[in-house]
Design a protein around this motif. Structure first.
Motif, mmCIF file in Angstrom:
data_model
loop_
_atom_site.group_PDB
_atom_site.id
_atom_site.type_symbol
_atom_site.label_atom_id
_atom_site.label_comp_id
_atom_site.label_asym_id
_atom_site.label_seq_id
_atom_site.Cartn_x
_atom_site.Cartn_y
_atom_site.Cartn_z
ATOM 1 N N ASN A 1 1.065 9.787 -4.782
ATOM 2 C CA ASN A 1 0.358 8.629 -4.235
ATOM 3 C C ASN A 1 -0.728 8.104 -5.168
ATOM 4 O O ASN A 1 -1.195 6.979 -4.986
ATOM 5 C CB ASN A 1 -0.227 8.958 -2.865
ATOM 6 C CG ASN A 1 0.843 9.054 -1.789
ATOM 7 O OD1 ASN A 1 1.974 8.608 -1.972
ATOM 8 N ND2 ASN A 1 0.486 9.655 -0.657
ATOM 9 N N THR A 2 -1.149 8.896 -6.128
ATOM 10 C CA THR A 2 -2.151 8.427 -7.086
ATOM 11 C C THR A 2 -1.511 7.548 -8.172
ATOM 12 O O THR A 2 -2.200 6.761 -8.813
ATOM 13 C CB THR A 2 -2.870 9.597 -7.762
ATOM 14 O OG1 THR A 2 -1.938 10.322 -8.561
ATOM 15 C CG2 THR A 2 -3.487 10.520 -6.734
ATOM 16 N N SER B 1 0.436 4.397 -0.579
ATOM 17 C CA SER B 1 -0.008 5.670 -0.023
ATOM 18 C C SER B 1 0.237 5.798 1.474
ATOM 19 O O SER B 1 0.202 6.917 2.009
ATOM 20 C CB SER B 1 -1.479 5.896 -0.340
ATOM 21 O OG SER B 1 -2.269 4.877 0.251
ATOM 22 N N ASN C 1 1.490 5.811 -7.436
ATOM 23 C CA ASN C 1 2.411 4.892 -6.754
ATOM 24 C C ASN C 1 3.848 5.104 -7.230
ATOM 25 O O ASN C 1 4.585 4.137 -7.505
ATOM 26 C CB ASN C 1 2.006 3.436 -6.992
ATOM 27 C CG ASN C 1 0.778 3.044 -6.190
ATOM 28 O OD1 ASN C 1 0.133 3.881 -5.570
ATOM 29 N ND2 ASN C 1 0.432 1.769 -6.223
ATOM 30 N N THR D 1 0.849 -1.188 0.000
ATOM 31 C CA THR D 1 0.000 0.000 0.000
ATOM 32 C C THR D 1 0.887 1.241 0.000
ATOM 33 O O THR D 1 1.307 1.739 1.045
ATOM 34 C CB THR D 1 -0.940 -0.003 1.202
ATOM 35 O OG1 THR D 1 -1.643 -1.253 1.247
ATOM 36 C CG2 THR D 1 -1.959 1.128 1.082
ATOM 37 N N TYR E 1 5.029 8.899 4.343
ATOM 38 C CA TYR E 1 3.911 8.634 3.440
ATOM 39 C C TYR E 1 3.049 9.869 3.199
ATOM 40 O O TYR E 1 2.472 10.040 2.136
ATOM 41 C CB TYR E 1 3.051 7.489 3.982
ATOM 42 C CG TYR E 1 2.205 7.831 5.172
ATOM 43 C CD1 TYR E 1 2.697 7.695 6.464
ATOM 44 C CD2 TYR E 1 0.894 8.275 5.018
ATOM 45 C CE1 TYR E 1 1.920 7.995 7.568
ATOM 46 C CE2 TYR E 1 0.108 8.582 6.112
ATOM 47 C CZ TYR E 1 0.619 8.439 7.378
ATOM 48 O OH TYR E 1 -0.141 8.738 8.472
#
Length: 118
Positions: free
Chosen positions: A74-75, A30, A77, A28, A53
């Motif tokens: 974060n959109t 984000s 990765n 994960t 993060y």
């Protein structure tokens, strides 16, 4: 499984700039701190830059402070390393991994080679 794919390296003259990218998958992204490392021939891998993060906490090796900037999307990765005012001593293979104070995962990508030379 965890994967890192680095890109953006190349040959650049001293004083030049490069922007490295690292696409990460298998965890994960984000909610995970990300970091950049580099390894020059005959030397150990060293932490260059890291970012929490949430993006508000960063840390840099003394040798790159004021010249390198880590950022993340974060959109997508993806984590980036903007490198300015490059010096010959920045020549190395650059890798990304997760973590803020050390690599979180044992797996590494293929890296991207940065060569600073006139």
């Amino acid at each position: 499984q965890v994967q890192f794919v680095e890109s953006g390296g190349g040959l650049v003259q001293p004083g030049g700039s490069l922007r490295l990218s690292c696409a990460a998958s298998g965890f994960t992204f984000s909610v995970t701190a990300m970091s950049w490392y580099r390894q020059a021939p005959g030397k150990e891998r060293e932490l260059v830059a890291a970012m929490a993060y949430f993006g508000g906490c960063t840390r840099y090796a003394d040798s790159v402070k004021g010249r390198f900037t880590i950022s993340r999307d974060n959109t997508e990765n993806t984590v980036y390393l903007q490198m300015n005012s490059l010096k010959p001593e920045d020549t190395a293979a650059y890798y990304c991994n997760a973590g803020l104070f050390g690599p979180k995962y044992d797996s590494w990508g293929q890296g991207t080679q940065v060569t600073v030379s006139s």
